[in-house]
Motif scaffolding. Structure first.
Motif: not given
Lengths: 101, 185
Positions: A27, A91-92, B23-25, B78-85, B89, B91, B94, B181
């Motif tokens: 995402r 950027v999500d 990758a997480r980061q 903030r270029s990562g991902e927050g908790p899913r909301a 689709l 996983r 997919a 956020p």
């Protein structure tokens, strides 16, 4: 060409599938973008393989144009991402739903 | 020799591909992408595409990855991902979709003619590709230059948004949306 062509095409297929999975699952817009680059590269590998198979250079010329388009796409896309980040602080791709009805 | 080289680059490219997606980061994704691009450049050399291999290293590994890393540096926090909301689709869905698609592609690839005679001397060199570019493909080539110019202008226009007169604050034009956020400092 001591390595048969289907191996190259298989590598390309797997890379394309990985890129597709990245676009569907991740995402962060940045990582979605990198996955798109992965898919473009998979297609490039296919084009170069077929250029080699046919002994014609046209496939490589097409790869050149794909490179040009990819460069422009990355520049514009990243500019848009930075712009979205400046106005919405994220950027999500799930948070950017301005067009949701 | 060629087969060994192909094996090594294929394994590296696949590992890099998994790295990009998993990758997480974002920085790790960018480095994995770099690995894929360099492995593919070696594959292009194996396929007698020297010019494309050089372009791959210069344009992709040189310019595009640097751009990615630069943007990651700019966005940093903030270029990562927050908790899913929200609903997306799932996983598993997919994964199944991608697996089926990949199998279909592999089945197509398996049906291709296996080998080709050695290429004519000079195949895939800058001369060879350049001749095609400035001969049969002259019009697309010129169009590509126009496209690059448009991209440049567009990037400058996007990056340098004009602010309304009388607005002294040089920072972000508006506060983050309510419920959004909070910016981590």
């Amino acid at each position: 060409m001591s390595v048969p062509a289907p191996y190259y095409l298989g590598l390309s297929a797997v890379l394309f599938t990985l890129g597709m999975a990245g676009v569907l699952v991740r995402r962060s817009a940045l990582i979605v973008f990198m996955s798109v680059e992965l898919m473009l590269n998979a297609v490039n590998l296919t084009l170069v393989t077929f250029a080699r198979l046919r002994g014609a250079v046209d496939g490589q010329v097409l790869v050149f144009f794909v490179l040009v388009v990819a460069a422009v796409e990355v520049v514009i896309g990243l500019a848009i991402i930075v712009d979205i980040f400046r106005s919405r602080d994220t950027v999500d791709v799930d948070d950017v739903d301005l067009l949701r009805g | 020799m060629e087969a060994v080289l192909f094996g090594i680059t294929a394994v590296l490219a696949l590992a890099g591909g998994v790295g990009v997606v998993a990758a997480r980061q974002p920085v790790h994704s960018a480095l994995a992408l770099l690995l894929v691009l360099l492995s593919l450049a070696v594959d292009y050399l194996l396929l007698a595409a020297q010019f494309i291999a050089a372009l791959q290293v210069i344009v992709y590994a040189g310019a595009i990855v640097v751009l990615f890393v630069f943007i990651i540096m700019l966005l940093h926090t903030r270029s990562g991902e927050g908790p899913r909301a929200g609903a997306g689709l799932p996983r598993a869905g997919a994964g199944v979709l991608c697996g089926l698609f990949g199998l279909a592609l592999l089945a197509l690839a398996a049906g291709v003619r296996e080998t080709a005679p050695p290429p004519a001397p000079g195949f895939g060199t800058i001369q060879d590709v350049g001749r095609a570019l400035f001969g049969r493909y002259l019009l697309p080539f010129e169009a590509a230059s126009a496209l690059l110019l448009i991209g440049m202008v567009g990037a400058v226009a996007l990056g340098k948004r004009l602010r309304p007169a009388g607005d002294p604050s040089p920072g972000r034009p508006q506060a983050p949306p309510a419920g959004g956020p909070a910016r981590a400092r």
